[in-house]
Design an enzyme around this catalytic site. Sequence first.
Site, PDB file in Angstrom:
ATOM      1  N   ASP A 239       0.813  -1.206   0.000  1.00 46.47           N
ATOM      2  CA  ASP A 239       0.000   0.000   0.000  1.00 46.47           C
ATOM      3  C   ASP A 239       0.856   1.270   0.000  1.00 46.47           C
ATOM      4  O   ASP A 239       1.834   1.365   0.754  1.00 46.47           O
ATOM      5  CB  ASP A 239      -0.861  -0.025   1.280  1.00 46.47           C
ATOM      6  CG  ASP A 239      -1.830   1.125   1.369  1.00 46.47           C
ATOM      7  OD1 ASP A 239      -2.822   1.105   0.621  1.00 46.47           O
ATOM      8  OD2 ASP A 239      -1.607   2.034   2.202  1.00 46.47           O
ATOM      9  N   GLU A 307       1.535  -0.441  -4.951  1.00 46.56           N
ATOM     10  CA  GLU A 307       0.575   0.602  -5.326  1.00 46.56           C
ATOM     11  C   GLU A 307       1.391   1.846  -5.667  1.00 46.56           C
ATOM     12  O   GLU A 307       1.844   2.569  -4.789  1.00 46.56           O
ATOM     13  CB  GLU A 307      -0.387   0.912  -4.175  1.00 46.56           C
ATOM     14  CG  GLU A 307      -1.476   1.879  -4.621  1.00 46.56           C
ATOM     15  CD  GLU A 307      -2.184   2.602  -3.479  1.00 46.56           C
ATOM     16  OE1 GLU A 307      -3.307   3.050  -3.690  1.00 46.56           O
ATOM     17  OE2 GLU A 307      -1.593   2.729  -2.379  1.00 46.56           O
TER      18      GLU A 307
HETATM   19  C1  NOJ Z   1      -4.145   3.376  -0.515  1.00 49.87           C
HETATM   20  C2  NOJ Z   1      -5.303   2.428  -0.295  1.00 49.87           C
HETATM   21  O1  NOJ Z   1      -5.625   1.808  -1.513  1.00 49.87           O
HETATM   22  C3  NOJ Z   1      -6.422   3.295   0.247  1.00 49.87           C
HETATM   23  O2  NOJ Z   1      -7.669   2.603   0.290  1.00 49.87           O
HETATM   24  C4  NOJ Z   1      -6.023   3.757   1.638  1.00 49.87           C
HETATM   25  O3  NOJ Z   1      -7.016   4.648   2.114  1.00 49.87           O
HETATM   26  C5  NOJ Z   1      -4.674   4.516   1.579  1.00 49.87           C
HETATM   27  N1  NOJ Z   1      -3.690   3.857   0.771  1.00 49.87           N
HETATM   28  C6  NOJ Z   1      -4.102   4.647   2.960  1.00 49.87           C
HETATM   29  O4  NOJ Z   1      -3.670   3.368   3.442  1.00 49.87           O
END
Ligand code: NOJ
Length: 591
Positions: A239, A307
């Site tokens: 993430d 991500e």
């Molecule tokens: C990216 C995640 O996909 C999202 O859902 C989340 O709110 C933020 N990172 C913080 O962890």
Amino acid sequence: MKISPVARLLFQSCVVAGLMLGGTAATFAQTKGSASHSSDPWWKHAVIYEIYPRSFQDSNGDGTGDLNGITQRLGYLHELGVDTIWIAPMFPSPQVDFGYDISDYEAVDPQYGTMADMDKLIAEAKKHDIRVMLDMVLNHSSDKHKWFEESKSSKTNPKRDWYVWKDGVGPNKMDPPNNWQSIFGHSAWKYDETTKQFYYHKFYAEQPDLNWRNPEVEKAIFSMLRFWLDKGVAGFRLDAIPTLFEAEDMKDEVVMKDANGQSSKNAFGDVVLDDAQTSGRPEVQDVLRRMRKLVDSYPGNRVLVGETYVANIGDLDKLYGGDKHDVLHMPMDFKVGMLNHLDAAGFRKNVTEAETMLGTNHPLFVFDNHDNARMDRYCKAEATDTGKDATPEECVAIQKMLSTLLFTSKATALMYYGDEIGMATTPPARKEDVKDPIGILGWPKEKGRDGDRTPMQWTAGKDAGFSTADSTWLPIPPSYTTVNVESEKGKADSLLTWYTELTALRKKNAAVHGGAMTMLDTTNPKVLSYTRKGADGKGIVVALNFSNEPQTIKLDVGKVSTLMTDSAELKNVSTGMITLPAYGSWVGEDR
Ligand code: NOJ
């Protein structure tokens, strides 16, 4: 309804900053029914399916999805052609950010089940030739994690330095240390009364950033990764990984200005800032190199997916480690899928870049997820070539076209639960119904992400077959009566059948599996066409009409025959001269 403001914020800042994942410790066998066309690691040809556990299947009737619910649906996923599931965080969490605020990395949130349920899910998935990938939130923990509770207890606590603490400024040291902003709105610093210092949070205040400059943090996190790798997970989706480090000098971020020197404000009313100080710092890659070594030391080609919202393909390549291939196995490419406009030339350019500018690094395309509007965003006036909303029939054709691009490219394919049936983005109509905190803070400009996370539509019955509860955690969208698995299953022209055929083609056809891609008819502004060919010159031809008018094209190919199409007229094609209907898709075999 284009890209969600959250993703937009991440994207925007990356452009300016130039920033910049077996079975228990066993090698997973070749997925049943898949062709063993190469010795590539499995993840290069995977069909990854993101599951938002709250919303997939509720097995105990409490209105919220759970792990046993996922286990019940493994047969469905296998039939669909899915070979990897990425489960959004299912760890204990206060659920401020619905699991992305983890309070214990080595346990399961009781609302999703038990550790025994998790072990069962991994074991049953393996029987269905499905790998399980977990979502690791490493930039921050929950403020209820014991690490943070210790850290905030006193300035001398041994875990004080596990998070990012700093004195305030101004007369009473009550102003935040600098202008850094949270992606979720307003200052990224929160004052803590106990020790009279501020802590840094890139996301919600309930998500304090871990201090990755402290080697003890890395040690604890790596030990936790081993815990899950030992359980046999196939890897991790990391993430918000570019945000792991902040600049040591802690200087202000620069205010972004447009061509006229004007700054602008985001949906939360904050001035838009660059994020070079808080994202894409070079230290991120150093940690990821060490994490890669750890993951690669396990058998079965475990994988690290990131991500990674980045500005351009060069920045994406850095996150693979360039020619060294020693950082992430697959940072996500959002540029292709998030073009958000039915623009054949734009897709041609972005797909070509991903195919040709990453060396031997392997792309991973993402079209939607739990942070972004679903695929139906491509049917809205802002995205279509006509500037008008597509009709429901056209919208199905558009989704067939985009899924064809996703599954016939070389890239690893990532899909989001519900894509296969055409679930629609269904944002809340009233502020009082919003669950996602950013939707409350930013209403009405930012309605949050509830609309992208509604329960899976299995049937036309109670709760769409998702649950038996009287109310579900998010309401079931009204479309469930017609858009659901039961009604689409086995129906020749349904989106579900289309997806199932695409995943099968991808596994069975050697050229789709590993063939080289060549764009055809490269100046055509309306039709995207290409071949995928193996070394023997055999392969497939794909033609996709991004316009709402029929398009006749003459492709430079030999004898062809139809493999897949949503047009009755194109079922028997023998040459490259074809007329695609509005938003039509055609996949042929090049003989
Ligand atoms: C990216 C995640 O996909 C999202 O859902 C989340 O709110 C933020 N990172 C913080 O962890």
